[in-house]
Scaffold this active site. Structure first.
Site, PDB file in Angstrom:
ATOM      1  N   SER A  95     -79.863  19.428 -48.355  1.00 47.88           N
ATOM      2  CA  SER A  95     -80.502  18.417 -47.919  1.00 47.88           C
ATOM      3  C   SER A  95     -81.293  18.460 -46.577  1.00 47.88           C
ATOM      4  O   SER A  95     -80.801  19.295 -45.875  1.00 47.88           O
ATOM      5  CB  SER A  95     -79.156  17.330 -47.516  1.00 47.88           C
ATOM      6  OG  SER A  95     -79.633  16.216 -46.827  1.00 47.88           O
TER       7      SER A  95
ATOM      8  N   TYR B 294     -70.419  15.277 -43.137  1.00 48.43           N
ATOM      9  CA  TYR B 294     -71.291  15.498 -44.448  1.00 48.43           C
ATOM     10  C   TYR B 294     -72.358  16.526 -44.396  1.00 48.43           C
ATOM     11  O   TYR B 294     -72.581  17.684 -45.007  1.00 48.43           O
ATOM     12  CB  TYR B 294     -71.923  14.228 -44.913  1.00 48.43           C
ATOM     13  CG  TYR B 294     -72.710  14.425 -45.986  1.00 48.43           C
ATOM     14  CD1 TYR B 294     -72.514  15.021 -47.403  1.00 48.43           C
ATOM     15  CD2 TYR B 294     -74.149  14.422 -45.729  1.00 48.43           C
ATOM     16  CE1 TYR B 294     -73.497  15.137 -48.226  1.00 48.43           C
ATOM     17  CE2 TYR B 294     -74.973  14.529 -46.696  1.00 48.43           C
ATOM     18  CZ  TYR B 294     -74.906  14.837 -48.109  1.00 48.43           C
ATOM     19  OH  TYR B 294     -75.780  15.334 -48.872  1.00 48.43           O
TER      20      TYR B 294
ATOM     21  N   LYS C 256     -72.956  20.642 -45.879  1.00 48.43           N
ATOM     22  CA  LYS C 256     -74.321  21.270 -46.761  1.00 48.43           C
ATOM     23  C   LYS C 256     -74.652  22.611 -45.959  1.00 48.43           C
ATOM     24  O   LYS C 256     -75.122  23.556 -46.258  1.00 48.43           O
ATOM     25  CB  LYS C 256     -75.669  20.347 -46.302  1.00 48.43           C
ATOM     26  CG  LYS C 256     -75.012  19.162 -47.573  1.00 48.43           C
ATOM     27  CD  LYS C 256     -75.176  19.494 -49.018  1.00 48.43           C
ATOM     28  CE  LYS C 256     -74.841  18.261 -49.846  1.00 48.43           C
ATOM     29  NZ  LYS C 256     -74.387  18.460 -51.225  1.00 48.43           N
TER      30      LYS C 256
HETATM   31  P1  NAD Z   1     -73.494  11.123 -56.832  1.00 45.83           P
HETATM   32  O1  NAD Z   1     -72.501  10.897 -55.811  1.00 45.83           O
HETATM   33  O2  NAD Z   1     -74.419  10.233 -57.655  1.00 45.83           O
HETATM   34  O3  NAD Z   1     -73.361  12.469 -57.706  1.00 45.83           O
HETATM   35  C1  NAD Z   1     -72.321  13.317 -57.199  1.00 45.83           C
HETATM   36  C2  NAD Z   1     -71.592  13.660 -58.508  1.00 45.83           C
HETATM   37  O4  NAD Z   1     -70.549  14.562 -58.116  1.00 45.83           O
HETATM   38  C3  NAD Z   1     -70.705  12.189 -58.729  1.00 45.83           C
HETATM   39  O5  NAD Z   1     -70.849  12.034 -60.261  1.00 45.83           O
HETATM   40  C4  NAD Z   1     -69.178  12.510 -58.699  1.00 45.83           C
HETATM   41  O6  NAD Z   1     -68.368  11.876 -59.528  1.00 45.83           O
HETATM   42  C5  NAD Z   1     -69.299  14.084 -58.663  1.00 45.83           C
HETATM   43  N1  NAD Z   1     -68.180  14.691 -57.915  1.00 45.83           N
HETATM   44  C6  NAD Z   1     -67.919  14.495 -56.513  1.00 45.83           C
HETATM   45  N2  NAD Z   1     -66.981  15.605 -56.195  1.00 45.83           N
HETATM   46  C7  NAD Z   1     -66.497  16.055 -57.416  1.00 45.83           C
HETATM   47  C8  NAD Z   1     -65.631  17.142 -57.524  1.00 45.83           C
HETATM   48  N3  NAD Z   1     -64.878  17.553 -56.545  1.00 45.83           N
HETATM   49  N4  NAD Z   1     -65.417  17.482 -58.751  1.00 45.83           N
HETATM   50  C9  NAD Z   1     -66.453  17.105 -59.696  1.00 45.83           C
HETATM   51  N5  NAD Z   1     -67.305  15.972 -59.552  1.00 45.83           N
HETATM   52  C10 NAD Z   1     -67.242  15.772 -58.341  1.00 45.83           C
HETATM   53  O7  NAD Z   1     -74.872  11.940 -55.896  1.00 45.83           O
HETATM   54  P2  NAD Z   1     -76.149  12.048 -55.691  1.00 45.83           P
HETATM   55  O8  NAD Z   1     -77.043  11.301 -55.022  1.00 45.83           O
HETATM   56  O9  NAD Z   1     -76.555  12.239 -57.247  1.00 45.83           O
HETATM   57  O10 NAD Z   1     -76.159  13.742 -55.206  1.00 45.83           O
HETATM   58  C11 NAD Z   1     -75.979  14.828 -55.771  1.00 45.83           C
HETATM   59  C12 NAD Z   1     -76.032  16.148 -54.548  1.00 45.83           C
HETATM   60  O11 NAD Z   1     -77.312  15.841 -53.949  1.00 45.83           O
HETATM   61  C13 NAD Z   1     -74.799  15.918 -53.721  1.00 45.83           C
HETATM   62  O12 NAD Z   1     -74.351  17.302 -53.521  1.00 45.83           O
HETATM   63  C14 NAD Z   1     -75.529  15.374 -52.585  1.00 45.83           C
HETATM   64  O13 NAD Z   1     -74.994  15.622 -51.607  1.00 45.83           O
HETATM   65  C15 NAD Z   1     -76.827  15.892 -52.546  1.00 45.83           C
HETATM   66  N6  NAD Z   1     -77.913  15.243 -51.917  1.00 45.83           N
HETATM   67  C16 NAD Z   1     -78.077  13.889 -52.151  1.00 45.83           C
HETATM   68  C17 NAD Z   1     -79.048  12.999 -51.570  1.00 45.83           C
HETATM   69  C18 NAD Z   1     -79.244  11.610 -51.799  1.00 45.83           C
HETATM   70  O14 NAD Z   1     -79.849  11.023 -50.875  1.00 45.83           O
HETATM   71  N7  NAD Z   1     -78.823  11.035 -52.688  1.00 45.83           N
HETATM   72  C19 NAD Z   1     -79.760  13.632 -50.514  1.00 45.83           C
HETATM   73  C20 NAD Z   1     -79.858  15.119 -50.362  1.00 45.83           C
HETATM   74  C21 NAD Z   1     -78.690  15.870 -51.140  1.00 45.83           C
HETATM   75  C1  WQD Z   2     -83.518   5.624 -44.328  1.00 44.09           C
HETATM   76  C2  WQD Z   2     -84.295   4.862 -43.028  1.00 44.09           C
HETATM   77  C3  WQD Z   2     -82.623   3.885 -41.524  1.00 44.09           C
HETATM   78  C4  WQD Z   2     -80.165   1.190 -44.325  1.00 44.09           C
HETATM   79  C5  WQD Z   2     -79.400   9.614 -45.684  1.00 44.09           C
HETATM   80  C6  WQD Z   2     -78.321  10.909 -45.285  1.00 44.09           C
HETATM   81  C7  WQD Z   2     -78.932  12.058 -45.887  1.00 44.09           C
HETATM   82  C8  WQD Z   2     -79.453  11.825 -47.129  1.00 44.09           C
HETATM   83  C9  WQD Z   2     -80.037  10.854 -47.661  1.00 44.09           C
HETATM   84  C10 WQD Z   2     -77.814  13.201 -48.458  1.00 44.09           C
HETATM   85  C11 WQD Z   2     -83.403   5.142 -41.753  1.00 44.09           C
HETATM   86  C12 WQD Z   2     -82.998   2.882 -42.289  1.00 44.09           C
HETATM   87  C13 WQD Z   2     -81.128   2.039 -43.715  1.00 44.09           C
HETATM   88  C14 WQD Z   2     -80.343  -0.026 -43.927  1.00 44.09           C
HETATM   89  C15 WQD Z   2     -82.213   0.580 -42.505  1.00 44.09           C
HETATM   90  N1  WQD Z   2     -78.276  11.993 -48.010  1.00 44.09           N
HETATM   91  N2  WQD Z   2     -82.102   1.968 -42.945  1.00 44.09           N
HETATM   92  N3  WQD Z   2     -81.510  -0.326 -42.975  1.00 44.09           N
HETATM   93  O1  WQD Z   2     -80.358   7.987 -43.096  1.00 44.09           O
HETATM   94  O2  WQD Z   2     -82.751   9.073 -43.987  1.00 44.09           O
HETATM   95  O3  WQD Z   2     -80.542   9.576 -44.934  1.00 44.09           O
HETATM   96  O4  WQD Z   2     -79.453   9.661 -46.963  1.00 44.09           O
HETATM   97  O5  WQD Z   2     -77.788  14.294 -48.325  1.00 44.09           O
HETATM   98  O6  WQD Z   2     -77.919  13.036 -45.358  1.00 44.09           O
HETATM   99  O7  WQD Z   2     -78.098  10.879 -43.890  1.00 44.09           O
HETATM  100  O8  WQD Z   2     -81.434   7.804 -45.542  1.00 44.09           O
HETATM  101  O9  WQD Z   2     -81.344   5.347 -46.821  1.00 44.09           O
HETATM  102  O10 WQD Z   2     -79.818   5.586 -45.232  1.00 44.09           O
HETATM  103  O11 WQD Z   2     -81.752   5.555 -44.220  1.00 44.09           O
HETATM  104  O12 WQD Z   2     -83.049   0.175 -41.549  1.00 44.09           O
HETATM  105  O13 WQD Z   2     -79.591  -0.930 -44.362  1.00 44.09           O
HETATM  106  O14 WQD Z   2     -83.639   3.244 -43.317  1.00 44.09           O
HETATM  107  O15 WQD Z   2     -82.117   3.748 -40.283  1.00 44.09           O
HETATM  108  O16 WQD Z   2     -84.340   5.081 -40.956  1.00 44.09           O
HETATM  109  P1  WQD Z   2     -81.137   8.897 -44.310  1.00 44.09           P
HETATM  110  P2  WQD Z   2     -81.107   5.949 -45.638  1.00 44.09           P
END
Ligand code: NAD
Ligand code: WQD
Length: 337
Positions: free
Chosen positions: A124, A149, A153
């Site tokens: 991330s 969290y 990562k």
């Molecule tokens: P998500 O929660 O939709 O998907 C994660 C999946 O992992 C889920 O289906 C959950 O059931 C499964 N899971 C969790 N713990 C588990 C375990 N111990 N064993 C087996 N399955 C398990 O999330 P996502 O948005 O699809 O994110 C996928 C990956 O990308 C995550 O590692 C997340 O941290 C990373 N990521 C997400 C974002 C984002 O904004 N969505 C941003 C950066 C990184």
């Molecule tokens: C985006 C912008 C908020 C909600 C998070 C995690 C990051 C990654 C992605 C997994 C910011 C603003 C938000 C609301 C708002 N996840 N906001 N009102 O914070 O960039 O990232 O998700 O890895 O680790 O920290 O994403 O969508 O929460 O926020 O004003 O109700 O929207 O302040 O500027 P963020 P977000």
């Protein structure tokens, strides 16, 4: 290739499964369903006409993982599984370290035992902490992360570097996602968090569909053009394709590479609300509230390394991201009506 997708029924994993199946890969999904639903498998089948093998299991269950990887002759793993709610990670840090860090170590031990040494990890942009300069290149220092969290990562990236240093046969890519949004064009896959969404896009979508009243904009006094937070939003379908591009490069790549997946463009909260209004044809009420603790003013990617190493770049713009998110939300509400 035969590819195991841990967390493959989740938001990003399910879109990646579609992308890989469409390219002819054999996909096996391994997920404990703690944050997703088994019906996603049917949606993947509806889109691709192929039903991926699906095992309900936890990445901390080494015996089941070993049986699954052996049974399906897995050649590479894409590791999405993990907990991802920033606020919850502050309340329950041990759950996050156990699930994300210990779970990953368990999974890596099984891979090592079976001689599977190709891995893509869902990292991330949060690993960069508060940006010292923008856009963020992969050389920007990591650290200064404000929540457990994000630290999981960072720790996992460090573990993966050590592993790659210990044995040159590993090929590991840490994809540092910026802010994935949007949904598959079919409206069958998308982001549907339980409870009140933490992230901006699902929150805005629920206001647009009348499930929530008003968007809380967390602060308009940041040092950004309109004072609200700026992020690099990327279409989840572009992100999914990034994994397919990384898989293609395994033959040429050894060691552990961190690569940004972003568009290179930053949009503010108010710009997102405007774009979503255009997509759904409705006004979206919002109010300015206090800043959310731990938030940064702005971040966006320099995606040059992804272009150079993976021959990947984002294709979709903000309007397409919002239109696809609205299409998904709209269909969801129709189904539940
Ligand atoms: P998500 O929660 O939709 O998907 C994660 C999946 O992992 C889920 O289906 C959950 O059931 C499964 N899971 C969790 N713990 C588990 C375990 N111990 N064993 C087996 N399955 C398990 O999330 P996502 O948005 O699809 O994110 C996928 C990956 O990308 C995550 O590692 C997340 O941290 C990373 N990521 C997400 C974002 C984002 O904004 N969505 C941003 C950066 C990184
Ligand atoms: C985006 C912008 C908020 C909600 C998070 C995690 C990051 C990654 C992605 C997994 C910011 C603003 C938000 C609301 C708002 N996840 N906001 N009102 O914070 O960039 O990232 O998700 O890895 O680790 O920290 O994403 O969508 O929460 O926020 O004003 O109700 O929207 O302040 O500027 P963020 P977000």
């Amino acid at each position: 290739m035969n590819i195991l997708l841990t967390g493959g029924t989740g938001y990003i994993g399910s879109h990646t499964a579609v992308s890989l199946i469409e390219l002819g890969h054999t996909v096996v999904i391994y997920d404990n369903l703690c944050n997703s639903n088994a019906s996603v498998i049917d949606s993947i089948e509806e889109i691709t006409s192929i039903k991926p093998a699906f095992v309900i299991g936890d990445i901390r269950d080494s015996a089941l993982l070993e049986r699954t990887m052996s049974k399906y002759a897995i050649e590479a793993v894409i590791h999405f599984a993990g907990l991802k709610a920033v606020g919850e990670s502050v309340q329950k840090p041990l759950d996050y370290y156990d699930n994300n860090v210990s779970g990953t170590v368990t999974m890596l031990s099984v891979m090592k035992k079976l001689g599977i040494k190709r891995l893509i990890f869902s990292s991330s942009s949060t690993v960069y902490g508060t940006p010292q300069q923008l856009p963020l290149t992969e050389e920007h220092p990591v650290g200064g992360v404000t929540n457990p969290y994000g630290r999981t990562k960072l720790m996992i990236e460090e573990i993966l570097k050590d592993l790659a240093d210990s044995d040159p046969l590993w090929s590991i890519v840490c994809l540092r996602y910026f802010n994935p949004i949007g949904a598959h064009e079919s409206g069958l896959l998308g982001e549907n968090p339980n409870g009140i969404p933490n992230n901006l896009l699902p929150y805005v979508a629920r206001v647009a569909s009348g499930q929530l009243e008003c968007v809380n904009v967390y602060g308009n006094d940041y040092d950004t053009p309109d004072g609200t937070g700026v992020r690099d939003y990327i279409h989840v379908v572009d992100l999914a394709r990034g994994h397919a591009c990384a898989l293609k490069r395994f033959n040429e790549m050894h060691g552990c590479e961190a690569i940004n997946l972003g568009t290179g463009n930053g949009y503010s909260v108010l710009e997102i609300i405007k774009a979503f209004e255009k997509a759904c044809g409705k006004e979206i009420p919002y109010r300015i509230t206090d800043r959310r603790p731990g938030d940064i003013a702005a971040n966006w990617a320099d995606p040059t390394k992804a272009k150079k190493l993976l021959d990947w770049e984002a294709h979709y713009g903000l309007d397409e991201m919002c239109a696809s998110a609205w299409n998904f939300e709209h269909k969801l509400r129709e189904k539940s009506a």
